[in-house]
Design a protein around this motif. Structure first.
Motif, PDB file in Angstrom:
ATOM      1  N   MET A   1      48.940  86.663  35.457  1.00 30.39           N
ATOM      2  CA  MET A   1      49.871  86.413  36.553  1.00 30.39           C
ATOM      3  C   MET A   1      50.846  85.314  36.127  1.00 30.39           C
ATOM      4  O   MET A   1      50.455  84.268  35.640  1.00 30.39           O
ATOM      5  N   ASN A   2      52.153  85.576  36.301  1.00 31.02           N
ATOM      6  CA  ASN A   2      53.172  84.608  35.914  1.00 31.02           C
ATOM      7  C   ASN A   2      53.452  83.691  37.094  1.00 31.02           C
ATOM      8  O   ASN A   2      54.044  84.093  38.090  1.00 31.02           O
ATOM      9  N   THR A   3      53.003  82.456  37.006  1.00 30.59           N
ATOM     10  CA  THR A   3      53.171  81.491  38.081  1.00 30.59           C
ATOM     11  C   THR A   3      53.825  80.236  37.545  1.00 30.59           C
ATOM     12  O   THR A   3      53.961  80.039  36.333  1.00 30.59           O
ATOM     13  N   CYS A   4      54.215  79.346  38.462  1.00 35.22           N
ATOM     14  CA  CYS A   4      54.799  78.074  38.017  1.00 35.22           C
ATOM     15  C   CYS A   4      53.786  77.276  37.214  1.00 35.22           C
ATOM     16  O   CYS A   4      54.143  76.545  36.279  1.00 35.22           O
ATOM     17  N   THR A   5      52.495  77.437  37.539  1.00 33.69           N
ATOM     18  CA  THR A   5      51.447  76.702  36.835  1.00 33.69           C
ATOM     19  C   THR A   5      51.281  77.194  35.407  1.00 33.69           C
ATOM     20  O   THR A   5      51.170  76.391  34.475  1.00 33.69           O
ATOM     21  N   THR A   6      51.274  78.506  35.223  1.00 30.75           N
ATOM     22  CA  THR A   6      51.117  79.026  33.863  1.00 30.75           C
ATOM     23  C   THR A   6      52.323  78.670  33.009  1.00 30.75           C
ATOM     24  O   THR A   6      52.180  78.356  31.829  1.00 30.75           O
ATOM     25  N   ALA A   7      53.522  78.701  33.588  1.00 28.20           N
ATOM     26  CA  ALA A   7      54.714  78.337  32.821  1.00 28.20           C
ATOM     27  C   ALA A   7      54.650  76.884  32.383  1.00 28.20           C
ATOM     28  O   ALA A   7      54.925  76.558  31.220  1.00 28.20           O
ATOM     29  N   ARG A   9      51.987  74.958  32.058  1.00 26.70           N
ATOM     30  CA  ARG A   9      50.916  74.765  31.075  1.00 26.70           C
ATOM     31  C   ARG A   9      51.314  75.320  29.706  1.00 26.70           C
ATOM     32  O   ARG A   9      51.124  74.659  28.680  1.00 26.70           O
ATOM     33  N   ASP A  10      51.875  76.519  29.694  1.00 27.37           N
ATOM     34  CA  ASP A  10      52.249  77.145  28.421  1.00 27.37           C
ATOM     35  C   ASP A  10      53.312  76.343  27.685  1.00 27.37           C
ATOM     36  O   ASP A  10      53.348  76.316  26.448  1.00 27.37           O
ATOM     37  N   LEU A  11      54.197  75.684  28.445  1.00 24.16           N
ATOM     38  CA  LEU A  11      55.258  74.879  27.853  1.00 24.16           C
ATOM     39  C   LEU A  11      54.822  73.441  27.593  1.00 24.16           C
ATOM     40  O   LEU A  11      55.617  72.617  27.142  1.00 24.16           O
ATOM     41  N   GLU A  12      53.536  73.149  27.866  1.00 22.30           N
ATOM     42  CA  GLU A  12      52.948  71.836  27.603  1.00 22.30           C
ATOM     43  C   GLU A  12      53.739  70.704  28.250  1.00 22.30           C
ATOM     44  O   GLU A  12      53.984  69.660  27.651  1.00 22.30           O
ATOM     45  N   LEU A 174      50.468  67.033  47.519  1.00 23.34           N
ATOM     46  CA  LEU A 174      50.454  65.927  46.565  1.00 23.34           C
ATOM     47  C   LEU A 174      51.637  66.002  45.598  1.00 23.34           C
ATOM     48  O   LEU A 174      51.743  65.192  44.686  1.00 23.34           O
ATOM     49  N   GLY A 175      52.520  66.971  45.784  1.00 20.70           N
ATOM     50  CA  GLY A 175      53.636  67.147  44.863  1.00 20.70           C
ATOM     51  C   GLY A 175      53.190  67.770  43.557  1.00 20.70           C
ATOM     52  O   GLY A 175      52.018  67.772  43.201  1.00 20.70           O
ATOM     53  N   GLY A 176      54.163  68.335  42.823  1.00 19.12           N
ATOM     54  CA  GLY A 176      53.857  68.890  41.507  1.00 19.12           C
ATOM     55  C   GLY A 176      53.024  70.157  41.561  1.00 19.12           C
ATOM     56  O   GLY A 176      51.989  70.254  40.898  1.00 19.12           O
ATOM     57  N   HIS A 177      53.489  71.161  42.336  1.00 23.05           N
ATOM     58  CA  HIS A 177      52.746  72.418  42.435  1.00 23.05           C
ATOM     59  C   HIS A 177      52.411  73.002  41.065  1.00 23.05           C
ATOM     60  O   HIS A 177      51.339  73.579  40.864  1.00 23.05           O
ATOM     61  N   ARG A 178      53.354  72.847  40.131  1.00 21.79           N
ATOM     62  CA  ARG A 178      53.190  73.469  38.816  1.00 21.79           C
ATOM     63  C   ARG A 178      52.067  72.838  38.002  1.00 21.79           C
ATOM     64  O   ARG A 178      51.729  73.348  36.927  1.00 21.79           O
ATOM     65  N   PHE A 179      51.497  71.735  38.487  1.00 19.22           N
ATOM     66  CA  PHE A 179      50.362  71.102  37.812  1.00 19.22           C
ATOM     67  C   PHE A 179      49.025  71.450  38.481  1.00 19.22           C
ATOM     68  O   PHE A 179      48.008  70.840  38.183  1.00 19.22           O
ATOM     69  N   SER A 180      49.038  72.432  39.375  1.00 14.67           N
ATOM     70  CA  SER A 180      47.812  72.804  40.097  1.00 14.67           C
ATOM     71  C   SER A 180      46.701  73.218  39.131  1.00 14.67           C
ATOM     72  O   SER A 180      46.977  73.767  38.062  1.00 14.67           O
ATOM     73  N   ALA A 291      64.940  65.904  30.754  1.00 10.50           N
ATOM     74  CA  ALA A 291      64.750  67.158  31.475  1.00 10.50           C
ATOM     75  C   ALA A 291      63.783  68.033  30.689  1.00 10.50           C
ATOM     76  O   ALA A 291      63.872  68.136  29.465  1.00 10.50           O
ATOM     77  N   SER A 292      62.847  68.652  31.388  1.00  6.31           N
ATOM     78  CA  SER A 292      61.878  69.533  30.742  1.00  6.31           C
ATOM     79  C   SER A 292      62.563  70.845  30.383  1.00  6.31           C
ATOM     80  O   SER A 292      63.109  71.529  31.248  1.00  6.31           O
ATOM     81  N   LEU A 293      62.551  71.166  29.110  1.00  8.81           N
ATOM     82  CA  LEU A 293      63.195  72.375  28.602  1.00  8.81           C
ATOM     83  C   LEU A 293      62.193  73.182  27.783  1.00  8.81           C
ATOM     84  O   LEU A 293      61.285  72.606  27.184  1.00  8.81           O
ATOM     85  N   PRO A 294      62.365  74.503  27.721  1.00  8.49           N
ATOM     86  CA  PRO A 294      63.370  75.314  28.411  1.00  8.49           C
ATOM     87  C   PRO A 294      63.128  75.337  29.910  1.00  8.49           C
ATOM     88  O   PRO A 294      62.062  74.918  30.371  1.00  8.49           O
ATOM     89  N   PRO A 295      64.110  75.822  30.704  1.00 14.19           N
ATOM     90  CA  PRO A 295      63.939  75.854  32.158  1.00 14.19           C
ATOM     91  C   PRO A 295      62.695  76.630  32.567  1.00 14.19           C
ATOM     92  O   PRO A 295      62.300  77.589  31.917  1.00 14.19           O
TER      93      PRO A 295
END
Length: 323
Positions: A1-7, A9-12, A174-180, A291-295
């Motif tokens: 599943m492609n989620t904000c969290t996997t993106a 994590r994959d982009l470290e 708690l903010g930072g959904h992509r760090f769930s 800025a965290s890249l790539p977008p």
């Protein structure tokens, strides 16, 4: 599943310097479902929610709703509400608790005093197990529900030393959904991301000994984001894991440093952060915002963006202060 969290994590994407900022937390038990803006979209009276939010605005107090892990039937059961208030600034860290029959009772609080570290005798000192608050509000982001709720449930139902159990709650934001899954740990106020049940048990075990685990740590909510990144950098540099011994005493915006040289295209702001140890040692930490890249999406369903990241580019120890 492609989620904000996997993106993320994959982009470290780095975690340090990404915690919500709050000198003081006011956490109010409210069972049942939560909406995206839980203070005005839950079984809490929305007028009370708006009034509490307005009272806290600009005081350094952050308000959130909490509930016990498990199924959350849509009912309006009448009950007393557990309330926690925690001040997380080292040197004046405290955690107090009480129950109220109606959340509107909290409007009598002096929010400015709470934000500055004065509890005014509210409640009683909390002396139980360390508290872990796991973000589970899927109405804000599906990752919080998909990853946070199983973590909260596993911690609550597991037995044995370090499991959490009665000290585990769900929290609205708690903010930072992509760090769930994300969580806040009290009494010291450090936030964590990408946490497993084993990670949280390790964190809670360390807190029992007044120590901080750095793995997965986003920072202390007591500090602004440059300060969060700087404090964690000093801890890593010095292998200092004791809670409450480091403080951010000064943060100054500066021009792009030349020592060490940094890529002018990579960053858009810089700070010198002074970190003090209770034993008198001090460090100057140079923090740069880029800025965290790539977008990547900052939350599920959002457009691609480049969220800010805090990079530490130098840690320098100064001479110890002498009395």
């Amino acid at each position: 599943m492609n989620t904000c969290t996997t993106a993320s994590r994959d982009l470290e994407e780095p975690l340090a310097g990404s915690a919500a900022t709050a000198r003081t937390w006011l956490l109010i038990e409210q069972p049942g479902p939560w909406g995206a803006k839980a203070l005005v979209s839950s079984h809490l009276d929305p007028e009370v929610g708006r009034a509490v939010e307005a009272a806290a605005d600009g005081t350094g107090v952050r308000v959130a709703l909490i509930r016990r892990p498990g199924r959350h039937a849509d009912h309006h059961a009448s009950q007393r509400h557990r309330v926690y208030v925690a001040h997380t600034v080292p040197g004046n860290t405290w955690l107090r608790s009480t129950t109220v029959a109606a959340p509107e009772e909290l409007l009598r609080l002096d929010f400015a005093a709470l934000g500055s570290g004065r509890h005014g005798g509210f409640g009683a000192p909390y002396e139980g197990e360390p508290l872990a608050f796991v973000c589970t509000n899927g109405k804000r982001d599906r990752c919080c529900a998909l990853l946070g709720r199983p973590l909260a449930s596993a911690l609550s139902s597991s037995g044995g030393e370090g499991s959490g159990g009665e000290g585990v709650w769900e929290i609205t934001h708690l903010g930072g959904h992509r760090f769930s899954p994300t969580l806040l740990v009290l009494p010291y106020g450090y936030a964590y991301g990408r946490s497993s049940a084993a990670d949280v048990k390790e964190v809670l075990h360390a807190v029992r000994s007044d120590r901080i685990v750095l793995h997965g740590c986003r920072g202390s909510s007591a500090w602004d984001r440059p300060g969060q990144a700087a404090e964690l950098a000093v801890r890593r540099t010095t292998a200092e894991y004791r809670a409450g011994v480091l403080s951010v005493v000064h943060t100054t915006s500066v021009d792009r440093p030349t020592d060490p040289p940094v890529d002018a295209h990579a960053y858009n702001a810089y700070w010198d952060v002074t970190i003090a140890h209770m034993d008198g040692r001090r460090w100057t930490v140079v923090v740069a915002r880029g800025a965290s890249l790539p977008p990547r999406p900052e939350s599920c369903g959002a457009a691609l963006g480049s969220p800010a990241r805090m990079d530490v580019v130098a840690v320098r120890e100064a001479s110890a202060l002498r009395g």
